[in-house]
Design a protein around this motif. Structure first.
Motif, short mmCIF file in Angstrom:
data_model
loop_
_atom_site.label_atom_id
_atom_site.label_comp_id
_atom_site.label_asym_id
_atom_site.label_seq_id
_atom_site.Cartn_x
_atom_site.Cartn_y
_atom_site.Cartn_z
N LEU A 214 14.89 38.65 -45.71
CA LEU A 214 13.48 38.76 -45.36
C LEU A 214 13.40 39.36 -43.97
N GLU A 215 12.70 40.49 -43.85
CA GLU A 215 12.54 41.15 -42.55
C GLU A 215 11.07 41.10 -42.16
N TYR A 216 10.82 40.89 -40.86
CA TYR A 216 9.46 40.69 -40.37
C TYR A 216 9.34 41.27 -38.97
N PHE A 217 8.19 41.86 -38.66
CA PHE A 217 7.92 42.21 -37.27
C PHE A 217 6.52 41.77 -36.87
N GLU A 218 6.37 41.44 -35.60
CA GLU A 218 5.09 41.05 -35.01
C GLU A 218 4.73 42.08 -33.94
N GLN A 219 3.64 42.81 -34.19
CA GLN A 219 3.17 43.83 -33.26
C GLN A 219 2.30 43.20 -32.17
N ALA A 220 1.20 42.57 -32.58
CA ALA A 220 0.27 41.97 -31.63
C ALA A 220 -0.68 41.03 -32.38
N GLY A 221 -1.29 40.12 -31.63
CA GLY A 221 -2.27 39.21 -32.23
C GLY A 221 -1.60 38.05 -32.93
N GLY A 222 -2.17 37.63 -34.06
CA GLY A 222 -1.64 36.50 -34.81
C GLY A 222 -0.27 36.79 -35.41
N ALA A 223 0.48 35.73 -35.65
CA ALA A 223 1.83 35.86 -36.21
C ALA A 223 2.07 34.76 -37.23
N LEU A 224 2.35 35.18 -38.49
CA LEU A 224 2.68 34.20 -39.52
C LEU A 224 3.58 34.85 -40.56
N ILE A 225 4.43 34.01 -41.17
CA ILE A 225 5.35 34.50 -42.20
C ILE A 225 5.90 33.34 -43.03
N PHE B 89 7.92 36.11 -56.06
CA PHE B 89 8.05 35.77 -54.66
C PHE B 89 6.80 36.22 -53.93
N GLN B 90 6.40 35.45 -52.92
CA GLN B 90 5.20 35.81 -52.18
C GLN B 90 5.43 35.58 -50.69
N THR B 91 4.94 36.52 -49.90
CA THR B 91 4.90 36.35 -48.45
C THR B 91 3.45 36.43 -48.01
N ARG B 92 3.15 35.75 -46.93
CA ARG B 92 1.92 36.00 -46.18
C ARG B 92 2.42 36.46 -44.83
#
Length: 170
Positions: free
Chosen positions: A144-155, A98-101
């Motif tokens: 799948l857990e994800y957070f966006e702090q600042a700037g670009g956002a991708l998942i 499995f792979q995430t970006r």
């Protein structure tokens, strides 16, 4: 019920006894039936996956929001998190990767095991799991857990199946 319809109200009831004591219950619950495929994403207005989600939707996880919002007017462009949950049916027995970006933090659980853990603030980064042996026809839980702090956002979430040489969308 022999069939269900979209956005209908269904009532469940139960009863039982144990040593002369009888109990019963009933509940009405609105059930929404959809044919959407993907994972159920719950969007939180913070980076800690806590509180009440401000948005929940079923979707394939293949996002590059850039500097934008995943849901304009509902979720901000920064300082949010998402937890996607669901199941994937395994097409072929063998070893999967499995792979995430992601930009920023990501954690991936497959079959209740943590296989990717990069819960840090970072730029566009690819993370790849070790091989996971799975059986054809098996329905495997995915979180799948994800957070966006600042700037670009991708998942985007992808996998390499036993029959492929490159990573493809799940």
């Amino acid at each position: 019920a022999s069939s269900v319809t979209n956005s209908s109200s269904y009532t469940w009831s139960c009863s039982g006894s144990n040593g002369g004591t009888t109990a019963s219950c009933s509940a009405a619950k609105t059930v929404v039936v959809t044919t959407a495929s993907g994972l159920s994403g719950s969007y939180y207005p913070n980076i800690t996956l806590t509180g009440t989600p401000v948005l929940t939707r079923t979707e394939a996880v293949a996002f590059d929001w850039g500097q934008g919002s995943p849901a304009s007017g509902i979720v901000g462009t920064d300082l949010y998190s998402v937890r996607w949950t669901g199941y994937v049916t395994i097409p072929t027995t063998g070893t999967y990767q499995f792979q995430t970006r992601s930009d920023d933090g990501v954690r991936l659980y497959i079959n209740n095991a943590l296989v990717i853990d990069n819960w840090t603030n970072h730029g566009d980064t690819a993370d790849t799991s070790n091989g996971v042996t799975l059986t054809a026809g098996q329905s495997v839980p995915v979180v799948l857990e994800y957070f966006e702090q600042a700037g670009g956002a991708l998942i985007p979430l992808t996998w390499r199946t036993p029959s492929t040489t490159s990573f493809i969308p799940i």
